[in-house]
Design a protein around this motif. Sequence first.
Motif, PDB file in Angstrom:
ATOM      1  N   UNK A  62       0.826  -1.208   0.000  1.00 44.05           N
ATOM      2  CA  UNK A  62       0.000   0.000   0.000  1.00 44.05           C
ATOM      3  C   UNK A  62       0.862   1.260   0.000  1.00 44.05           C
ATOM      4  N   UNK A  63       0.269   2.386  -0.404  1.00 46.95           N
ATOM      5  CA  UNK A  63       1.033   3.642  -0.444  1.00 46.95           C
ATOM      6  C   UNK A  63       1.418   4.123   0.952  1.00 46.95           C
ATOM      7  N   UNK A  64       2.576   4.767   1.020  1.00 47.52           N
ATOM      8  CA  UNK A  64       3.036   5.414   2.248  1.00 47.52           C
ATOM      9  C   UNK A  64       3.565   6.792   1.862  1.00 47.52           C
ATOM     10  N   UNK A  65       3.163   7.792   2.627  1.00 45.22           N
ATOM     11  CA  UNK A  65       3.589   9.168   2.379  1.00 45.22           C
ATOM     12  C   UNK A  65       4.444   9.642   3.537  1.00 45.22           C
ATOM     13  N   UNK A  66       5.568  10.270   3.196  1.00 41.88           N
ATOM     14  CA  UNK A  66       6.447  10.880   4.194  1.00 41.88           C
ATOM     15  C   UNK A  66       6.457  12.380   3.937  1.00 41.88           C
ATOM     16  N   UNK A  67       6.272  13.144   5.008  1.00 39.80           N
ATOM     17  CA  UNK A  67       6.421  14.597   4.952  1.00 39.80           C
ATOM     18  C   UNK A  67       7.639  14.926   5.792  1.00 39.80           C
ATOM     19  N   UNK A  68       8.558  15.712   5.239  1.00 39.56           N
ATOM     20  CA  UNK A  68       9.772  16.039   5.972  1.00 39.56           C
ATOM     21  C   UNK A  68      10.288  17.405   5.534  1.00 39.56           C
ATOM     22  N   UNK A  69      11.191  17.933   6.351  1.00 40.52           N
ATOM     23  CA  UNK A  69      11.854  19.185   5.999  1.00 40.52           C
ATOM     24  C   UNK A  69      13.258  19.171   6.581  1.00 40.52           C
ATOM     25  N   UNK A  73      26.361  20.044   6.262  1.00 37.44           N
ATOM     26  CA  UNK A  73      25.617  19.794   7.496  1.00 37.44           C
ATOM     27  C   UNK A  73      24.131  19.974   7.188  1.00 37.44           C
ATOM     28  N   UNK A  74      23.300  19.215   7.928  1.00 40.18           N
ATOM     29  CA  UNK A  74      21.868  19.455   7.788  1.00 40.18           C
ATOM     30  C   UNK A  74      21.125  19.089   9.059  1.00 40.18           C
ATOM     31  N   UNK A  75      19.955  19.727   9.203  1.00 36.22           N
ATOM     32  CA  UNK A  75      19.053  19.507  10.323  1.00 36.22           C
ATOM     33  C   UNK A  75      17.743  19.021   9.720  1.00 36.22           C
ATOM     34  N   UNK A  76      17.324  17.816  10.068  1.00 38.46           N
ATOM     35  CA  UNK A  76      16.160  17.218   9.415  1.00 38.46           C
ATOM     36  C   UNK A  76      15.078  16.865  10.427  1.00 38.46           C
ATOM     37  N   UNK A  77      13.831  17.082  10.020  1.00 36.91           N
ATOM     38  CA  UNK A  77      12.658  16.688  10.794  1.00 36.91           C
ATOM     39  C   UNK A  77      11.753  15.894   9.869  1.00 36.91           C
ATOM     40  N   UNK A  78      11.339  14.710  10.334  1.00 36.55           N
ATOM     41  CA  UNK A  78      10.460  13.840   9.552  1.00 36.55           C
ATOM     42  C   UNK A  78       9.237  13.521  10.398  1.00 36.55           C
ATOM     43  N   UNK A  79       8.078  13.505   9.769  1.00 37.59           N
ATOM     44  CA  UNK A  79       6.846  13.141  10.476  1.00 37.59           C
ATOM     45  C   UNK A  79       6.824  11.624  10.673  1.00 37.59           C
TER      46      UNK A  79
END
Length: 146
Positions: free
Chosen positions: A101-108, A120-126
Amino acid sequence: MTAEEVVRLFFEKVRSGRELGDAQKYMAPRVLAHQMTAEQEVTVERTPDDYADHVREMQEAFGTFELDIQELIAQGNKVYVRWKQRGTHVGETDGFAPTGLPVIEIASAVYRVEEERIAEYWIQIDRTGIRSQLESQARASVKSVD
């Protein structure tokens, strides 16, 4: 190349999974990845090869996914990106068997670029949203077996 161009090309080629061999072009030899999660903030060091392996793991779990940049804002050597990733649950992930089944990820993330490479990076994922989708799919597949 501007910081915005570096990050945009990184997403189009590497983060998308299309040209993983290009990770060396867009990432410094050692990148600090600050994973900003509510439960625990962690900083890991990634090499371009580590990052390519990370994307391969996502492909094993979610197939050939679509990646849409929803917002990209650049200021100096920092670039903010928010994206939506759509895939299909084809491999075990977080203890959940594949459902197809489909899975959606929202991140920034905010990327810091030095010498035309991501340093370097700073990541946030739902992560809660992803887990909720997987739990819902698992419940639905159990009901369909009954």
